[in-house]
Design an enzyme around this catalytic site. Structure first.
Site, PDB file in Angstrom:
ATOM      1  N   TYR A 104     -11.147 104.468 -11.580  1.00 37.51           N
ATOM      2  CA  TYR A 104     -11.214 103.402 -12.586  1.00 37.51           C
ATOM      3  C   TYR A 104      -9.785 102.903 -12.786  1.00 37.51           C
ATOM      4  O   TYR A 104      -8.936 103.092 -11.908  1.00 37.51           O
ATOM      5  CB  TYR A 104     -11.850 104.030 -13.836  1.00 37.51           C
ATOM      6  N   ARG A 157     -12.158  87.279 -13.360  1.00 30.61           N
ATOM      7  CA  ARG A 157     -11.049  87.838 -14.152  1.00 30.61           C
ATOM      8  C   ARG A 157     -11.121  89.355 -14.018  1.00 30.61           C
ATOM      9  O   ARG A 157     -11.612  90.046 -14.885  1.00 30.61           O
ATOM     10  CB  ARG A 157     -11.191  87.396 -15.621  1.00 30.61           C
ATOM     11  N   LYS A 175     -17.498 101.066 -12.818  1.00 34.19           N
ATOM     12  CA  LYS A 175     -18.097 101.175 -14.161  1.00 34.19           C
ATOM     13  C   LYS A 175     -19.370 102.015 -14.107  1.00 34.19           C
ATOM     14  O   LYS A 175     -19.616 102.867 -14.955  1.00 34.19           O
ATOM     15  CB  LYS A 175     -18.436  99.787 -14.703  1.00 34.19           C
ATOM     16  N   GLU A 246     -19.480  91.723 -16.757  1.00 32.72           N
ATOM     17  CA  GLU A 246     -18.172  92.368 -16.622  1.00 32.72           C
ATOM     18  C   GLU A 246     -17.184  91.457 -15.906  1.00 32.72           C
ATOM     19  O   GLU A 246     -17.486  90.946 -14.821  1.00 32.72           O
ATOM     20  CB  GLU A 246     -18.371  93.661 -15.803  1.00 32.72           C
ATOM     21  N   ASP A 247     -16.016  91.284 -16.503  1.00 37.24           N
ATOM     22  CA  ASP A 247     -14.894  90.594 -15.851  1.00 37.24           C
ATOM     23  C   ASP A 247     -15.231  89.181 -15.372  1.00 37.24           C
ATOM     24  O   ASP A 247     -14.841  88.762 -14.270  1.00 37.24           O
ATOM     25  CB  ASP A 247     -14.324  91.461 -14.719  1.00 37.24           C
ATOM     26  N   ASP A 269     -19.153  93.686 -21.784  1.00 35.84           N
ATOM     27  CA  ASP A 269     -18.309  94.830 -22.100  1.00 35.84           C
ATOM     28  C   ASP A 269     -16.902  94.425 -22.515  1.00 35.84           C
ATOM     29  O   ASP A 269     -16.283  95.061 -23.371  1.00 35.84           O
ATOM     30  CB  ASP A 269     -18.253  95.733 -20.863  1.00 35.84           C
ATOM     31  N   ASP A 270     -16.372  93.364 -21.917  1.00 35.84           N
ATOM     32  CA  ASP A 270     -15.003  92.952 -22.252  1.00 35.84           C
ATOM     33  C   ASP A 270     -14.927  92.463 -23.693  1.00 35.84           C
ATOM     34  O   ASP A 270     -13.926  92.664 -24.370  1.00 35.84           O
ATOM     35  CB  ASP A 270     -14.540  91.839 -21.300  1.00 35.84           C
ATOM     36  N   ASN A 409      -5.014  95.785 -18.834  1.00 37.93           N
ATOM     37  CA  ASN A 409      -5.152  96.606 -17.626  1.00 37.93           C
ATOM     38  C   ASN A 409      -4.831  95.774 -16.393  1.00 37.93           C
ATOM     39  O   ASN A 409      -4.974  94.549 -16.432  1.00 37.93           O
ATOM     40  CB  ASN A 409      -6.604  97.092 -17.517  1.00 37.93           C
TER      41      ASN A 409
HETATM   42  P1  NAD Z   1      -9.207  86.575 -21.194  1.00 38.20           P
HETATM   43  O1  NAD Z   1      -8.813  85.798 -20.007  1.00 38.20           O
HETATM   44  O2  NAD Z   1     -10.496  86.295 -21.859  1.00 38.20           O
HETATM   45  O3  NAD Z   1      -8.069  86.440 -22.318  1.00 38.20           O
HETATM   46  C1  NAD Z   1      -6.688  86.487 -22.093  1.00 38.20           C
HETATM   47  C2  NAD Z   1      -6.032  85.678 -23.180  1.00 38.20           C
HETATM   48  O4  NAD Z   1      -4.621  85.831 -23.092  1.00 38.20           O
HETATM   49  C3  NAD Z   1      -6.331  84.204 -23.072  1.00 38.20           C
HETATM   50  O5  NAD Z   1      -6.682  83.718 -24.330  1.00 38.20           O
HETATM   51  C4  NAD Z   1      -5.000  83.612 -22.630  1.00 38.20           C
HETATM   52  O6  NAD Z   1      -4.831  82.303 -23.115  1.00 38.20           O
HETATM   53  C5  NAD Z   1      -4.029  84.565 -23.295  1.00 38.20           C
HETATM   54  N1  NAD Z   1      -2.697  84.519 -22.706  1.00 38.20           N
HETATM   55  C6  NAD Z   1      -2.365  84.328 -21.416  1.00 38.20           C
HETATM   56  N2  NAD Z   1      -1.026  84.318 -21.295  1.00 38.20           N
HETATM   57  C7  NAD Z   1      -0.515  84.508 -22.514  1.00 38.20           C
HETATM   58  C8  NAD Z   1       0.792  84.598 -23.036  1.00 38.20           C
HETATM   59  N3  NAD Z   1       1.858  84.493 -22.235  1.00 38.20           N
HETATM   60  N4  NAD Z   1       0.939  84.793 -24.352  1.00 38.20           N
HETATM   61  C9  NAD Z   1      -0.127  84.919 -25.156  1.00 38.20           C
HETATM   62  N5  NAD Z   1      -1.383  84.851 -24.722  1.00 38.20           N
HETATM   63  C10 NAD Z   1      -1.576  84.654 -23.418  1.00 38.20           C
HETATM   64  O7  NAD Z   1      -9.119  88.091 -20.773  1.00 38.20           O
HETATM   65  P2  NAD Z   1      -9.647  89.355 -21.608  1.00 38.20           P
HETATM   66  O8  NAD Z   1     -10.990  89.725 -21.159  1.00 38.20           O
HETATM   67  O9  NAD Z   1      -9.435  89.145 -23.061  1.00 38.20           O
HETATM   68  O10 NAD Z   1      -8.653  90.453 -21.040  1.00 38.20           O
HETATM   69  C11 NAD Z   1      -7.266  90.402 -21.337  1.00 38.20           C
HETATM   70  C12 NAD Z   1      -6.646  91.717 -20.919  1.00 38.20           C
HETATM   71  O11 NAD Z   1      -7.262  92.763 -21.662  1.00 38.20           O
HETATM   72  C13 NAD Z   1      -6.821  92.043 -19.434  1.00 38.20           C
HETATM   73  O12 NAD Z   1      -5.628  92.592 -18.939  1.00 38.20           O
HETATM   74  C14 NAD Z   1      -7.896  93.099 -19.434  1.00 38.20           C
HETATM   75  O13 NAD Z   1      -7.723  94.029 -18.387  1.00 38.20           O
HETATM   76  C15 NAD Z   1      -7.665  93.768 -20.763  1.00 38.20           C
HETATM   77  N6  NAD Z   1      -8.890  94.432 -21.243  1.00 38.20           N
HETATM   78  C16 NAD Z   1      -8.792  95.727 -21.620  1.00 38.20           C
HETATM   79  C17 NAD Z   1      -9.922  96.410 -22.041  1.00 38.20           C
HETATM   80  C18 NAD Z   1      -9.843  97.840 -22.487  1.00 38.20           C
HETATM   81  O14 NAD Z   1     -10.871  98.511 -22.582  1.00 38.20           O
HETATM   82  N7  NAD Z   1      -8.675  98.326 -22.784  1.00 38.20           N
HETATM   83  C19 NAD Z   1     -11.148  95.752 -22.061  1.00 38.20           C
HETATM   84  C20 NAD Z   1     -11.213  94.410 -21.711  1.00 38.20           C
HETATM   85  C21 NAD Z   1     -10.073  93.750 -21.305  1.00 38.20           C
END
Ligand code: NAD
Length: 552
Positions: A104, A157, A175, A246-247, A269-270, A409
């Site tokens: 993972y 994504r 997953k 997912e993603d 899930d996100d 991540n």
């Molecule tokens: P997403 O694309 O929906 O959202 C990302 C957001 O970040 C967008 O709103 C984008 O405009 C913003 N962004 C981009 N560049 C930026 C900057 N320089 N400054 C401020 N904001 C900025 O993606 P997501 O699903 O929300 O995922 C985002 C991150 O969170 C990914 O890296 C993902 O791996 C991680 N994530 C972690 C978990 C967990 O369980 N820890 C779960 C889901 C997502």
């Protein structure tokens, strides 16, 4: 000697000899007993010594550890799954702390980036835009008819790595392996799907080893019709399945969830799983800091699926405890790529608008931290090293124990490392991250960062949904999961700085989440069938244990 035909028959055909050794679902390798070797025409096809599953697991783990790097370890685990699924899940379930970072995040990210280059055997179902009009036929090619959990991605994504097209398949596969290893959802009832709609990643399309459609992503009505056909066929062919999105890119993720959440048993899930793990972390942290959730000010970097998903669940939690919706929303503030999300902004997507508060414009995160003085800073931006030293120091200047969650991540995308969070806050930050970080020694104190990853949530929620036959997955299930997870975090974990129970306990944790989710489903007319007298025992009866069965 009676042969257990029920366990060995596949498509009406009894598997014997070599064929059995090449069937990963039934293969036991050198653990086939003498009686089985005679009855199943295996004698001579295996070396004479009969090994126990524990001895085989010892050998497999030693081989995995011998691999020179994590990607090779990932490939060794995949090869084990291709040979012998029971042994794969035995090794994974018994060594989750060590192997979860391999199967993972973070290693799965690298595996997706190099998917075409390390590809050996297909796993999961590839449904592509070229299959329009015959997706039902494609689904029926899947060899199992009783599917209970499906994870689907369109690869747009993948983690914080962007558009990886069909190479995103590593994510649904990973997953679902965690569904089985962390909660005991039966892997034979799990189906990973990649919906290949093309990719806008030109470098991938030009890579001779790319496995997907070499065309730009389809969009608009063509995209929606393809998803509609997939969802309709999933509901028709697997009416009891839970569908996890997912993603997906966020321009599709919110829309698809809104479109389908009341039509079938599904969740994203996100958006929802991440929200639950983050809420659990905050509830646990309040046991350390002593405050109330309603008195917090939470500042998010990144207003996408993860960030606004968390804010929506925090809001729901506050509203449930009596706070008016508008006041609850003001607990959460956002900085996106254009600066502070405020009511003056004209460029806001619908999911950000509930958090567009009256405030003067602020363009950068440091200024936002200095002005708003948040108690918690949550990174979900996919932008590495954005929690800089001045930002973490400013958090620590305003609060004795600031919460800092770097949830992006894989590890290479984390907003800051554990070491940076502890060092720059003088050891006072309460830190969690999406991908794992090792404990940090600072001034004679050992800080153990928690992994704020939805892997603490989705396996347990999934098991609860499968066991109760829940027909929908309302947000309340995620609040229940969050509370259960927070309640299972021991004082000793909190004392070491960790907001979650140890990963080694995740099977027990997931079981409790599943029982809580199933209990909720039965109490709210979401379940299929009557409530069993003992819900906990009923859920336990669904838990898959990776132990060999006897075929004779
Ligand atoms: P997403 O694309 O929906 O959202 C990302 C957001 O970040 C967008 O709103 C984008 O405009 C913003 N962004 C981009 N560049 C930026 C900057 N320089 N400054 C401020 N904001 C900025 O993606 P997501 O699903 O929300 O995922 C985002 C991150 O969170 C990914 O890296 C993902 O791996 C991680 N994530 C972690 C978990 C967990 O369980 N820890 C779960 C889901 C997502």
């Amino acid at each position: 000697m009676t042969i257990r035909r029920d366990l060995l028959e596949h498509a009406g055909h009894l598997r014997l000899g070599t064929e059995l050794l090449h069937d990963p679902k039934r293969n036991k390798g050198t653990a086939f007993t003498d009686a089985e070797r005679d009855a199943l025409r295996l004698r001579g096809l295996l070396p004479p010594h009969v090994f126990t599953e524990a001895e085989q697991a010892q050998r497999a783990l030693a081989n995995i550890r011998r691999a020179p790097d994590d990607l090779q370890r990932y490939m060794a685990m995949t090869a084990l799954q291709d040979r012998n699924e029971t042994l794969y899940f035995r090794v994974l379930a018994d060594n989750l702390t060590e192997l979860m970072p391999i199967v993972y995040t973070p290693t799965v990210g690298e595996a997706c980036q190099k998917f075409g280059h390390i590809f050996q055997r297909p796993r999961g179902l590839f449904v592509s835009a070229a299959d329009r009009g015959r997706i039902g036929e494609v689904l029926r090619n899947w060899p199992a008819s009783d599917v209970r959990v499906i994870v689907v991605t369109d690869g747009e994504r993948i983690l914080g790595l962007g558009d990886l097209g069909a190479h995103g398949m590593g994510i649904p596969v990973g997953k679902l392996n965690l569904y089985a290893a962390c909660a005991g959802v039966d892997p034979r009832k799990c189906l990973p799907i990649t919906l290949d709609v093309g990719t806008n990643n030109a470098a991938l399309r030009d890579d001779v080893l790319y496995v997907g459609l070499r065309q730009p992503r389809i969009t608009g009505a063509a995209y929606d019709e393809l998803v509609e056909e997939l969802v309709t066929e999933v509901a028709r062919n697997y009416p009891y399945a839970l569908l996890q999105f997912e993603d997906f890119g966020n321009h599709n993720a919110f829309r698809l969830l809104a479109r389908y959440r009341n039509r079938l048993c599904c969740f994203n899930d996100d958006i929802q799983g991440t929200a639950a793990v983050a809420l659990a972390g905050m509830l646990s942290a309040l046991r350390v800091t002593g405050g109330r959730l309603r008195d917090q000010r939470i500042l998010f970097l990144g207003a996408g699926e993860a960030g606004t998903g968390i804010a929506d669940l925090v809001t729901a939690e506050l509203v449930a405890t009596g706070m008016p919706d508008a006041a609850a929303r003001r607990v959460c503030w956002f900085v996106d790529s254009q600066g502070l999300v405020t009511s003056q902004r004209q460029d806001l997507a619908a999911h950000k608008r509930p958090y567009a508060h009256e405030h003067a414009a602020i363009v950068d995160l440091l200024a936002a931290v200095r002005t708003l003085r948040p108690t918690a800073l949550i990174g979900a931006s996919g932008q590495p090293q954005t929690f800089t030293q001045p930002i973490v120091a400013a958090m620590a200047e305003h609060h004795d124990r600031p919460l800092i969650f770097a949830l992006s991540n894989p590890t290479s995308k984390a907003e800051c490392t554990a070491e940076q969070a502890y060092q720059w806050s003088g050891g006072r930050a309460i830190f969690a991250s999406g991908s794992p970080f090792a404990p940090v020694e600072l001034d004679g104190h050992r800080h153990v960062p928690g992994q704020g990853n939805n892997a603490y949530i989705f396996p347990g929620v999934g098991l609860g949904v499968v066991a109760s036959g829940a027909r929908r997955v309302p947000d309340k299930m995620f609040r229940i999961a969050a509370r259960t997870l927070a309640d299972l975090t021991a004082d000793a974990d909190l004392a070491s700085g960790c907001l979650y129970p140890p990963l080694a306990d995740i099977r027990a944790v997931s079981l409790q989440i599943a029982i809580a989710v199933a209990t909720f489903a039965y109490a709210n007319e979401l379940a299929t069938g009557p409530r069993p007298d003992d819900v906990a025992a009923h859920v336990r009866s669904f838990v898959f244990e990776p132990n060999y069965v006897s075929y004779v």
